[in-house]
Design a protein around this motif. Structure first.
Motif, short mmCIF file in Angstrom:
data_model
loop_
_atom_site.label_atom_id
_atom_site.label_comp_id
_atom_site.label_asym_id
_atom_site.label_seq_id
_atom_site.Cartn_x
_atom_site.Cartn_y
_atom_site.Cartn_z
N VAL A 424 0.83 -1.20 0.00
CA VAL A 424 0.00 0.00 0.00
C VAL A 424 0.87 1.26 0.00
O VAL A 424 0.73 2.13 -0.87
CB VAL A 424 -0.96 0.02 1.21
N ASN A 425 1.76 1.36 0.94
CA ASN A 425 2.54 2.60 1.12
C ASN A 425 3.88 2.60 0.39
O ASN A 425 4.66 3.54 0.54
CB ASN A 425 2.77 2.85 2.62
N PHE A 426 4.16 1.56 -0.40
CA PHE A 426 5.42 1.49 -1.13
C PHE A 426 5.62 2.69 -2.05
O PHE A 426 6.74 3.08 -2.36
CB PHE A 426 5.49 0.21 -1.95
N VAL A 427 4.51 3.28 -2.52
CA VAL A 427 4.60 4.40 -3.46
C VAL A 427 5.34 5.59 -2.87
O VAL A 427 5.87 6.42 -3.60
CB VAL A 427 3.20 4.83 -3.94
N GLU A 428 5.37 5.69 -1.54
CA GLU A 428 6.02 6.83 -0.90
C GLU A 428 7.53 6.80 -1.09
O GLU A 428 8.19 7.85 -1.01
CB GLU A 428 5.68 6.86 0.59
N VAL A 429 8.11 5.63 -1.32
CA VAL A 429 9.56 5.52 -1.47
C VAL A 429 9.98 5.01 -2.85
O VAL A 429 11.16 5.07 -3.20
CB VAL A 429 10.18 4.63 -0.38
N SER A 430 9.03 4.51 -3.64
CA SER A 430 9.41 3.91 -4.92
C SER A 430 9.98 4.94 -5.89
O SER A 430 9.43 6.04 -6.06
CB SER A 430 8.20 3.24 -5.56
N ARG A 431 11.08 4.56 -6.55
CA ARG A 431 11.69 5.42 -7.57
C ARG A 431 11.27 5.01 -8.98
O ARG A 431 11.64 5.68 -9.95
CB ARG A 431 13.22 5.34 -7.43
#
Length: 580
Positions: A424-431
């Motif tokens: 869910v929150n991976f988008v906050e750190v994904s490059r």
């Protein structure tokens, strides 16, 4: 129009007026550098992955843009756990991208177009699949001390635990256990990226040899990645054990998060600056021999006082171009004209007086302008990057206003995002969203590849937002960018003075001038209309002529405006020239 001839001295024809400009500038000092993420730029062989031959096939595009040098994210052999930032062989090309012969052909064609090639060098760590690390993990006599190895300790439950509390930039412990040595190795990034031991002089010599190899091959320079992580604290000062780092106390951050700790022992160590000076000596030796500057760039995510130290001091040369990440790190959607002025002027204040500034607004790790701010400000930020004093650095796609793509959890490739184990929150750190394929056309996969699928999905909206569409348009971000690279050839931008004002909370402006040739760059970064008075600048009066206007501006080239009464629409940006 201006014509520029560079032969030691600049001889400039300016609307019939002749001036001699006795200022010598090296090729890199006013260059436009264009960063290519090779995996996503152009696929030549239909496997869905960008490659070297793809870059070679598009070099004319860079020439069209007015680019002087292209900097390539790592192309060395790698198992791709971190897509090239985990290098297994520093002397070989990643087979995904081609062969050494392909690279030599790239250098040849780039040379014919007078485009320099810069390589991204990752000296802090290698891949855990490199021969060096494998031999070190087996205690090979020569390689045993090439990496940071440390004994663990037994926890309260009788289990072996890492040596201390250090956390990786990719989250969780910065230590991984290696059974073959019964020890832990340090990795400030992912577990597949073990840190080198820079207190071992053999390692330092090998790094210098790598630089020499590629400079001899014909590259014009190298960017030293994550330079401020090269050294950890000397454990001998602490009784032979690496100490714990202090806790920051930031709310809402857990012990597995990098921000949980204050990293006083794992980065920005004093020895780093001497090491940068040693590496610079390698570049300078070949520069002197060949009478052609091989440029050293350095990248460090750190405080401004630490960042400007990489310029060097006294008799110790530093990097030619220590990356200035201020436009990326210090500005966000909520920033206004005052923040922009503060951010720019702060870097110009802190950097050494006679050294060149540099500007970049996005890269392969951070969102481009269209996503970090909004698409309407793309031209304004390109004006900043290209017309502020110094060197311009553009991440591929900024010139056409590319935005982040959407990469779902099921297709996420970034190890930093995957390591969160959070769908869910991976988008906050994904490059991954800033690494989606380059948008060349409205064709299959945006003209990037004819494969059935690409390594990352193409961003939505590419059918309208692509190079081909903007090339054929009368007004587009691409056309604005080309106008700006041509404009920066003029002495006022190469050599001129600089002054800036926040005319109000929404309108930022700066003045560039050389002799009696004067320009004002003005941008409304707000969402409402403003009327401003440019005579707030000394010696700005009367009428000014539009040289370049943002895509959404109602004004075009050669339109006249009044200095004391300039109405600016929301998001409008202009380059104006004083009429004399």
């Amino acid at each position: 129009m201006w014509q520029l001839l560079v032969i030691g001295t600049l001889v400039v024809v300016v609307q019939g007026r002749y001036e001699n400009i006795n200022v010598k500038q090296d090729w890199w000092e006013t260059a436009v550098f264009y960063q290519i993420y090779p995996r996503s730029f152009m696929d030549s062989d239909g496997d869905g992955v960008g490659d070297i031959n793809g870059i070679t096939s598009r070099l004319e595009y860079l020439k069209e843009l007015g680019v002087d040098a292209t900097w390539l994210s790592p192309i060395f052999k790698s198992p791709n756990h971190d897509f090239g930032y985990d290098i297994s062989d520093y002397y070989s090309i990643n087979p995904d991208y081609g062969t050494i012969e392909d690279f030599e052909q790239l250098l040849k064609k780039a040379g014919e177009l007078n485009i320099k090639v810069i390589l991204d060098f990752v000296p802090n760590h290698s891949s855990n699949e490199s021969d060096w690390f494998i031999k070190s993990s087996n205690r090979d006599e020569y390689y045993s001390d090439w990496y940071i190895w440390e004994n663990g300790h037994m926890n309260d439950r009788g289990q072996k635990s890492p040596p201390n509390n250090w956390v990786s930039l990719f989250s969780k412990s910065a230590w991984s256990y290696m059974p073959s040595r019964d020890q832990y190795y340090l990795h400030q990034f992912g577990p597949s990226q073990p840190d080198f031991n820079y207190r071992n002089p053999v390692v330092v010599e090998e790094m210098k040899n790598i630089i020499k190899f590629w400079l001899e091959k014909g590259v014009a320079g190298m960017k030293i990645n994550a330079v401020n992580h090269l050294f950890e604290v000397d454990k001998d000062v602490y009784g032979g054990r690496y100490p714990n780092e202090p806790i920051t106390g930031k709310p809402g951050i857990g012990p597995d998060d990098y921000g949980f700790l204050d990293h006083i022992y794992t980065k920005d160590q004093e020895e780093t600056y001497d090491m940068v000076s040693q590496l610079r000596d390698v570049f300078d030796a070949i520069t002197i021999r060949d009478n052609l500057t091989r440029v050293m760039m350095s990248e460090a995510s750190t405080s401004i006082k630490n960042a400007v130290r990489y310029y060097g001091s006294g008799n110790h040369a530093g990097a030619h171009i220590p990356f200035n990440l201020a436009l990326i790190a210090d500005l966000n959607k909520n920033s206004d004209a005052r923040d922009i002025k503060y951010t720019i002027d702060r870097w110009l204040t802190y950097k050494p007086l006679r050294k060149q500034a540099n500007w970049v607004s996005g890269n392969h790790d951070k969102s481009r302008v269209a996503s970090r701010f909004r698409g309407e400000l793309v031209d304004a930020f390109n004006m900043l990057v290209l017309l502020l004093p110094g060197i311009a650095i553009t991440y591929m796609g900024e010139e056409i206003g590319m935005a982040n793509g959407f990469v779902p959890w099921s297709e996420t490739r970034d190890p930093r995002a995957c390591r969160t184990d959070d769908p869910v929150n991976f988008v906050e750190v994904s490059r991954d969203p800033v690494r989606t394929p380059f948008q060349w056309s409205n064709g299959k996969h945006a003209g990037f590849s004819n494969a059935d699928s690409t390594w990352l999905p193409v961003a939505e909206g590419y059918e309208q937002l692509n190079v081909a569409a903007q090339r054929s348009a009368v007004r587009s971000h691409y056309q604005v960018y080309r106008s700006l690279t041509a404009l920066r050839m003029r002495p006022a931008f190469r050599l001129g003075r600089y002054e800036s004002l926040a005319l109000n909370s929404d309108v930022y402006a700066f003045k560039r001038w050389y002799n009696d040739d004067t320009y004002v760059v003005v941008m409304n970064v707000g969402r409402v209309y403003h009327v401003v008075n440019l005579t707030a600048f000394d010696l700005i009066f009367g009428q000014l002529e539009v040289e370049v206007s943002s895509v959404l501006s109602s004004r075009t080239y050669s339109d006249s405006v009044q200095a004391n009464y300039l109405d600016l629409a929301a998001d409008e940006a202009l380059v104006l020239r004083m009429q004399v």
